[in-house]
Design a protein around this motif. Sequence first.
Motif, short mmCIF file in Angstrom:
data_model
loop_
_atom_site.label_atom_id
_atom_site.label_comp_id
_atom_site.label_asym_id
_atom_site.label_seq_id
_atom_site.Cartn_x
_atom_site.Cartn_y
_atom_site.Cartn_z
N ASN A 62 7.52 -76.83 -54.28
CA ASN A 62 6.58 -77.00 -55.30
C ASN A 62 6.92 -76.00 -56.46
O ASN A 62 6.69 -76.49 -57.70
N MET A 63 7.30 -74.73 -56.44
CA MET A 63 7.56 -73.92 -57.63
C MET A 63 8.73 -74.49 -58.38
O MET A 63 8.52 -74.72 -59.67
N LEU A 64 9.80 -75.32 -57.47
CA LEU A 64 10.89 -75.86 -58.45
C LEU A 64 10.11 -77.01 -59.22
O LEU A 64 10.85 -77.16 -60.25
N ILE A 65 9.38 -77.65 -58.70
CA ILE A 65 9.11 -78.94 -59.22
C ILE A 65 8.34 -78.84 -60.42
O ILE A 65 8.59 -79.20 -61.56
N GLY A 66 7.50 -77.58 -60.34
CA GLY A 66 6.73 -77.10 -61.50
C GLY A 66 7.62 -76.69 -62.66
O GLY A 66 7.36 -76.77 -63.83
N ASN A 67 8.60 -75.84 -62.08
CA ASN A 67 9.46 -75.44 -63.15
C ASN A 67 10.31 -76.55 -63.84
O ASN A 67 10.44 -76.45 -65.18
N GLN A 86 16.06 -65.15 -69.92
CA GLN A 86 16.69 -64.47 -70.86
C GLN A 86 18.33 -64.78 -70.61
O GLN A 86 19.10 -64.73 -71.73
N LEU A 87 18.67 -64.60 -69.28
CA LEU A 87 20.11 -64.58 -69.13
C LEU A 87 20.66 -66.05 -69.04
O LEU A 87 21.67 -65.99 -69.53
N ILE A 88 19.95 -66.95 -68.73
CA ILE A 88 20.31 -68.33 -68.64
C ILE A 88 20.42 -69.25 -69.66
O ILE A 88 21.17 -70.02 -70.13
N ILE A 89 19.06 -69.19 -70.34
CA ILE A 89 18.85 -70.15 -71.75
C ILE A 89 19.25 -69.40 -72.96
O ILE A 89 18.15 -68.88 -73.53
N LYS A 90 20.52 -69.23 -73.02
CA LYS A 90 20.74 -68.55 -74.38
C LYS A 90 20.69 -69.64 -75.38
O LYS A 90 20.24 -69.38 -76.60
N LYS A 91 20.98 -70.88 -74.98
CA LYS A 91 20.84 -71.91 -76.15
C LYS A 91 20.14 -73.12 -75.02
O LYS A 91 20.64 -73.42 -73.95
N VAL A 92 19.12 -73.71 -75.72
CA VAL A 92 18.23 -74.57 -75.00
C VAL A 92 18.99 -75.70 -75.05
O VAL A 92 19.32 -76.37 -75.76
N SER A 93 19.19 -76.41 -73.63
CA SER A 93 19.89 -77.74 -73.37
C SER A 93 19.06 -78.00 -72.11
O SER A 93 18.51 -77.12 -71.18
N VAL A 107 18.20 -75.46 -68.82
CA VAL A 107 16.71 -75.37 -68.47
C VAL A 107 16.73 -75.59 -66.94
O VAL A 107 16.05 -75.01 -66.23
N ILE A 108 17.45 -76.63 -66.45
CA ILE A 108 17.62 -76.95 -65.12
C ILE A 108 18.23 -76.08 -64.21
O ILE A 108 17.43 -75.43 -63.22
N LEU A 109 19.02 -75.32 -64.55
CA LEU A 109 19.76 -74.28 -63.95
C LEU A 109 18.70 -73.08 -63.89
O LEU A 109 18.70 -72.53 -62.74
N ALA A 110 18.18 -72.77 -64.91
CA ALA A 110 17.11 -71.69 -64.86
C ALA A 110 16.03 -71.97 -63.90
O ALA A 110 15.47 -71.03 -63.12
N ALA A 111 15.60 -73.46 -63.98
CA ALA A 111 14.31 -73.62 -63.18
C ALA A 111 14.80 -73.50 -61.66
O ALA A 111 13.94 -73.15 -61.05
#
Length: 198
Positions: free
Chosen positions: A168-173, A104-111, A115-119
């Motif tokens: 592994n969580m990061l790779i999955g994200n 909610q906080l990081i992906i205000k606009k999908v790019s 998405v990478i920062l939020a992952a």
Amino acid sequence: MSLKSLNPRLGVLLLFIFAAGLIRVLAGGQVTPFSNISPIGAMALFGGAYFSSKGKSYGFPLLTLFLSDVIMMQLFYREYTQGLLYSGWIWTYISFAAMVLVGQLIIKKVSAGSVILAAVAAALTHWLIADFGVWLGGGTDITTGQPYTRDIAGLIKCYTLAIPYMKNMLIGNLIYGAIFFGGFEIAQRRFPALAVKI
């Protein structure tokens, strides 16, 4: 409720969420070659980013996490069950809700950048919260077979030994985030009705 009042966006978002739950169950059952790479972080981010209603953004992903947990515990991990779930489940669910908040906080606009920062932020959030729960709950040090010591050294060791799982969580994200966000963004362009906020 008439068919005209149904929002197609809700249906497609739910398909993505429940597909993540199905992938998780299949991975948990060692049916896929990527059994340690889970879509749950991407599912949390996806729900946080796309549902405008807070109830839906937390409710649907958490419900999917719960259902997939119950199925996995009953089918594949019965020896670890305590009731319907597993010991320390509350920390997993707190970290999962925190990952929805990250979306909610990081992906205000999908790019790609958001998405990478939020992952990355979601993987770190999960690692910090869930493994604090492992340490606090008397988790076992896999190198000694003994519970982690109840001091800062024990906590640091718990976090250190959990780094491969965080990776592994990061790779999955990243992988599932690219699939979920990329797929839904393409679908919105192809079918403009999907862009109507819910």
